[in-house]
Structures are given as structure tokens and as C-alpha cells.
Design an enzyme around this catalytic site. Structure first.
Site, short mmCIF file in Angstrom:
data_model
loop_
_atom_site.label_atom_id
_atom_site.label_comp_id
_atom_site.label_asym_id
_atom_site.label_seq_id
_atom_site.Cartn_x
_atom_site.Cartn_y
_atom_site.Cartn_z
N LYS A 1 -12.95 -5.50 -5.37
CA LYS A 1 -12.87 -6.54 -6.56
C LYS A 1 -14.02 -7.55 -6.53
O LYS A 1 -14.94 -7.03 -8.13
CB LYS A 1 -11.34 -7.61 -5.22
CG LYS A 1 -10.41 -6.17 -5.65
CD LYS A 1 -8.56 -7.02 -6.19
CE LYS A 1 -8.38 -6.33 -5.39
NZ LYS A 1 -6.87 -6.27 -5.94
N TYR B 1 -1.37 -3.77 2.63
CA TYR B 1 -1.42 -2.50 1.38
C TYR B 1 -3.33 -1.97 1.88
O TYR B 1 -3.89 -2.98 1.92
CB TYR B 1 -1.50 -2.82 0.28
CG TYR B 1 -1.35 -2.10 -0.90
CD1 TYR B 1 -1.42 -0.63 -0.86
CD2 TYR B 1 -2.84 -2.13 -1.87
CE1 TYR B 1 -1.21 0.48 -1.74
CE2 TYR B 1 -2.69 -0.84 -2.89
CZ TYR B 1 -1.98 -0.03 -2.81
OH TYR B 1 -2.22 0.76 -4.14
N ASP C 1 -10.02 -4.76 5.87
CA ASP C 1 -9.96 -4.27 4.26
C ASP C 1 -9.71 -5.74 4.34
O ASP C 1 -9.47 -6.69 3.79
CB ASP C 1 -8.40 -3.89 4.47
CG ASP C 1 -8.42 -4.27 3.32
OD1 ASP C 1 -9.07 -5.00 2.17
OD2 ASP C 1 -7.08 -2.86 2.09
C1 LIG Z 1 -6.31 -5.04 0.62
C2 LIG Z 1 -6.53 -4.24 0.13
N1 LIG Z 1 -7.39 -3.11 -0.04
C3 LIG Z 1 -7.11 -1.89 -0.13
C4 LIG Z 1 -6.84 -1.87 -2.40
C5 LIG Z 1 -6.86 -0.84 -2.83
O1 LIG Z 1 -8.42 -0.81 -4.17
P1 LIG Z 1 -8.21 -0.46 -5.50
O2 LIG Z 1 -7.11 -0.93 -6.13
O3 LIG Z 1 -9.50 -1.02 -5.48
O4 LIG Z 1 -7.56 0.90 -4.98
C6 LIG Z 1 -6.22 -3.62 -2.36
C7 LIG Z 1 -6.02 -3.30 -4.35
O5 LIG Z 1 -5.63 -4.48 -5.12
C8 LIG Z 1 -5.81 -4.02 -1.82
O6 LIG Z 1 -5.56 -5.41 -2.02
#
Ligand SMILES: Cc1ncc(COP(=O)(O)O)c(C=O)c1O
Length: 427
Positions: A268, A147, A240
Site C-alpha cells: 500500500k 485478511y 502483516d
Molecule cells: C492487511 C492486508 N494484507 C494483505 C493484503 C493484500 O494486498 P494486495 O491487495 O496488494 O494483494 C491486503 C489488501 O487489502 C491487506 O489489507
């Protein structure tokens, strides 16, 4: 301990359903996969949260990752209060942003320049745009079960076997956006090579330690193989690290696993519980971003003083002793849960600062295996934990987030509750 009552949460949920889609502002909060209604939270302190009915829980969600120091950490609150007293936003650069950028570049060996945004979704969208501009290519290789926020082209997740073209995972994603996304199984280097052979991609995009199908670490050599394939083809490796960054090690999964990305997404922990995220990488790539370069990206609240203050105060807590403590806390919890499971078909996957309880005898190595876990049993397990004052992530496909505020007492309480909850879930 008396069984909790959730009358006030139920009342708030009824009102919310009328005003907010599904009653929540992000889907997993609805607790639908647990087969129950959401719990409305009133406050948090350290490793614990209190709900609207006054029930208290040991919190293993930690706001889905940002709260690595626990709730309402005094130094972080003080930093936010100081920043707020000086004005909440200027739409102009501040010294604190430069300091935070320096700290990020110091921690991540592969990051020479960094641009702040307000969410991980925005970081993903912006990094992909930059990568496409830099490579003059369109296609993205991503992994089933990964994700990267709710970016249109990244919702594709079909994940059936070898290098298939993505199918939009949500109505509203255009066929054109989905057609540029190639979804391959995690830990399958041959499938990645086949995708590269089929269509020269701009990017291979990965969570270097996937946490959104539960924790499914890379097989030995897999990330190195991605690096090689990207280099050979002229594609970029985009990591990511929105979850793993600043958590699994000082320099994220790249430090822990010894791989360097071309571009890295962060979020985060970086915002310490306030909305901040970022993308960064090698100087010549990042200098393509406006106004240094021609790739447009902007944000009214990017580098917001409150979020920057919370992020800096959080990172200031994260020295090598803190990472050792977080790793020990994770290991202690993992060992306790393994013992609590007592030979039932349950496996615990963990890396420092992250953990998943899989209802399967072996920890999965890809999304197909994670999807085959007994999600109903996980739901029963979580419902039983909530009755016993333990707040787990409300999905088999999410990580547990230990924090520096989780002490032995919180772990012992959790393990005692889990011993009964496994019995209730699996007999
Ligand atoms: C690995 C990863 N990338 C991107 C995101 C997206 O971040 P946001 O919820 O701040 O848009 C998340 C959200 O949980 C994530 O776990």
C-alpha cells in the site's frame, strides 16, 4: 447540492459486466454490500475524486490505503514522471531500490533486510514460504477476520471458537492447503495457546492492528503474548503491516505498539499508489531468500522503477509532522462522526490514520462481534453519504483511510453529511 445522477456509470457497468467478472477487477468495488451499483471514477485530486458523470466526492477510501498523501500529489507525480522518462522497467537492479530498502530498514526496527514484490498477496505468500522453510514446520495460526491477500491457505477464516482447522473459504482451495491453517479468534490469547499446544505451527500471522474486519485494535498485552508464545514454541511472529505500515506511525504498528516481528509484510503506502509491496525481517531469516539462500522467490516487475519512485516520494513526505497531522485529522473526523451519530447505537474505532464506523453500540473486539454489527444500516448510511458527495468504504468490514490531503473543510463536509446520513440510516 442537486442529487447526483449516475447514468454514465450505469452505462459503463453494463459494458463491464459483459467483459469483466462482476464488472470489477476486485470484488469490494462492486458496492454490492451497499445494495447499489459501482461508481466509475474518472480522476482524483487531493482529498477528492470525480466520477464518470462529473459528480465530486470527498474520498475516504484513498485507493484502500496507498494514497496517504492524497490523489495526484505533485511531488509524487513528478517522481513517477522522472522515473518513466528514464525507462519503465529493466529487470536489473537499480540504485533507487537500494535507497528504498535502506529507508524501510531505517523505519522498521525489526527489519534488517527487505525483498520487494508487487502486491500484498505476494508478500504474504513469500513470507509464509520463508517462515515454513526456516522453521521446518507447516501449520499457520491466523485470526478470524484478518485478511492477508488471496493466498490459497490464508483464505481460511472459519473462526469458530477455539483453534479449529480452517475450512476453505473459496472453492478452488485444496483441503490440504486449508488443513495447514488454524483459525483462532482475535484478542483470545488462550485460543492461540491452545492452537500452539495442538500443533506446533511455523507461524502466528497477524495484522497487528486488524483493519479488515473494521479497525479492531489488540487488547493490552495481546501482541506481547503472541510474541511470547511464538518464542517459546520456536514459531515465527509474522506481522502483516500492509495497511498499518508507514501509516499508524513511521515504523508502523510495531513502533506504535512496541512489538517486534520476525517477518513483516508491507504494501500500500510503500508503493505510493503504484504496485509495490515487500517482506522483510531479521538478516539470518532473509538470507535464506534466493539467490542469497535456498528459498525461491522472484518477480519480473519486483522493484519496478516507477513504483519505487512513487514509494520513495511518498515516504519522503512522511516525517514526524506529517504523522502528527494525520493523527489529528483522524481524531477530528472520529470526534465529528461521534457527534453526528448523536447517541444512536454507533461506535467509532480509530487509531492514527485509520477509522471504522461500526453500527453497534460498542466497538468490537473480535470478528464475531464485528460480524454482529448492523451491516444493512451501514449500507443505508453509505448510500446516503454518496448522495451527499462523500465516498466511504463500501463495507462495514473495511477501514476509512484519512490522508494528509484531508483538511478541515473535507472533515466538516463529511460530518454535516453524516449527521443527515445517520438520521436516514437509523431514524
Ligand atoms: C492487511 C492486508 N494484507 C494483505 C493484503 C493484500 O494486498 P494486495 O491487495 O496488494 O494483494 C491486503 C489488501 O487489502 C491487506 O489489507
Amino acid at each position: 447540492m442537486p442529487a447526483p445522477e449516475w447514468g454514465r456509470s450505469a452505462e459503463l457497468y453494463r459494458r463491464a459486466l459483459d467483459l469483466i467478472p462482476g464488472g470489477v477487477n476486485s470484488p469490494v468495488r462492486a458496492m454490492r454490500s451497499l445494495g447499489r451499483d459501482p461508481i466509475f471514477i474518472e480522476r482524483g485530486e487531493g482529498a477528492r475524486i470525480w466520477d464518470a458523470d462529473g459528480n465530486v466526492y470527498v474520498d475516504w477510501v484513498s485507493s484502500w490505503g496507498p494514497l496517504i498523501c492524497g490523489h495526484a500529489h505533485p511531488a509524487i507525480l513528478a517522481a513517477i514522471e522522472r522515473a518513466a522518462a528514464g525507462g519503465t522497467s529493466f529487470g536489473a537492479p537499480t540504485e533507487a531500490e537500494v535507497e528504498l530498502a535502506a529507508e524501510v530498514c531505517d523505519r522498521f526496527g525489526s527489519v534488517e533486510m527487505v525483498r520487494m514484490v508487487s502486491s500484498g498477496t505476494e508478500a504474504a505468500m513469500s513470507a509464509i514460504r520463508l517462515a515454513r522453510a526456516a522453521t521446518e514446520r507447516d501449520a499457520i495460526v491466523k485470526f478470524a477476520g484478518a485478511y492477508h491477500g488471496h493466498v490459497d491457505g490464508l483464505l481460511a477464516e472459519a473462526g469458530s471458537g477455539l483453534a479449529t482447522s480452517g475450512i476453505p473459504a473459496s472453492p478452488g482451495v485444496t483441503a490440504a492447503q486449508a488443513a495447514d491453517t488454524i483459525v483462532v479468534p482475535w484478542n483470545d490469547a488462550d485460543a492461540v495457546a491452545a492452537a500452539f499446544a495442538e500443533r506446533e505451527p511455523a507461524v502466528v500471522l497477524c495484522e497487528p492492528i486488524p483493519a479488515n474486519m473494521g479497525i479492531v485494535p489488540p487488547a493490552p498485552g495481546f501482541l506481547e503474548r503472541l510474541r511470547e508464545l511464538a518464542d517459546r514454541s520456536g514459531a515465527l511472529l509474522v506481522c502483516d503491516e500492509v495497511i498499518s505500515g508507514f501509516r499508524v506511525a513511521r515504523g508502523g504498528a510495531q513502533e506504535l505498539l512496541g512489538v517486534d516481528a520476525d517477518l513483516t509484510m508491507m504494501g500500500k503506502v510503500l508503493g505510493g499508489g503504484l504496485p509495490a509491496a515487500a517482506y522483510g525481517g531479521r538478516r539470518e531469516l532473509m538470507e535464506r531468500v534466493a539467490p542469497a539462500g535456498d528459498v525461491y522467490q522472484a518477480g519480473t516487475l519486483s522493484g519496478n522503477p516507477l513504483a519505487v519512485a512513487a514509494g520513495r516520494a511518498t515516504l519522503a513526505e512522511l516525517d514526524s509532522a506529517a504523522y502528527e497531522r494525520l493523527a489529528a485529522t483522524t481524531e477530528r473526523l472520529a470526534a465529528g462522526l461521534r457527534e453526528a451519530a448523536g447517541g444512536r447505537p454507533v461506535s467509532i474505532a480509530s487509531v492514527p490514520g485509520l477509522l471504522t464506523v461500526f453500527f453497534a453500540p460498542e466497538a468490537p473486539s473480535d470478528f464475531a462481534a464485528a460480524s454482529a454489527c448492523d451491516a444493512d444500516a451501514y449500507g443505508r448510511f453509505c448510500r446516503a453519504l454518496l448522495y451527499r458527495g462523500i465516498y466511504p468504504p463500501a463495507s462495514q468490514f473495511e477501514a476509512w483511510f484519512p490522508s494528509l490531503a484531508h483538511d478541515d473543510e473535507a472533515i466538516d463536509e463529511t460530518v454535516a453529511a453524516a449527521t443527515e446520513a445517520f438520521e436516514e440510516a437509523l431514524g
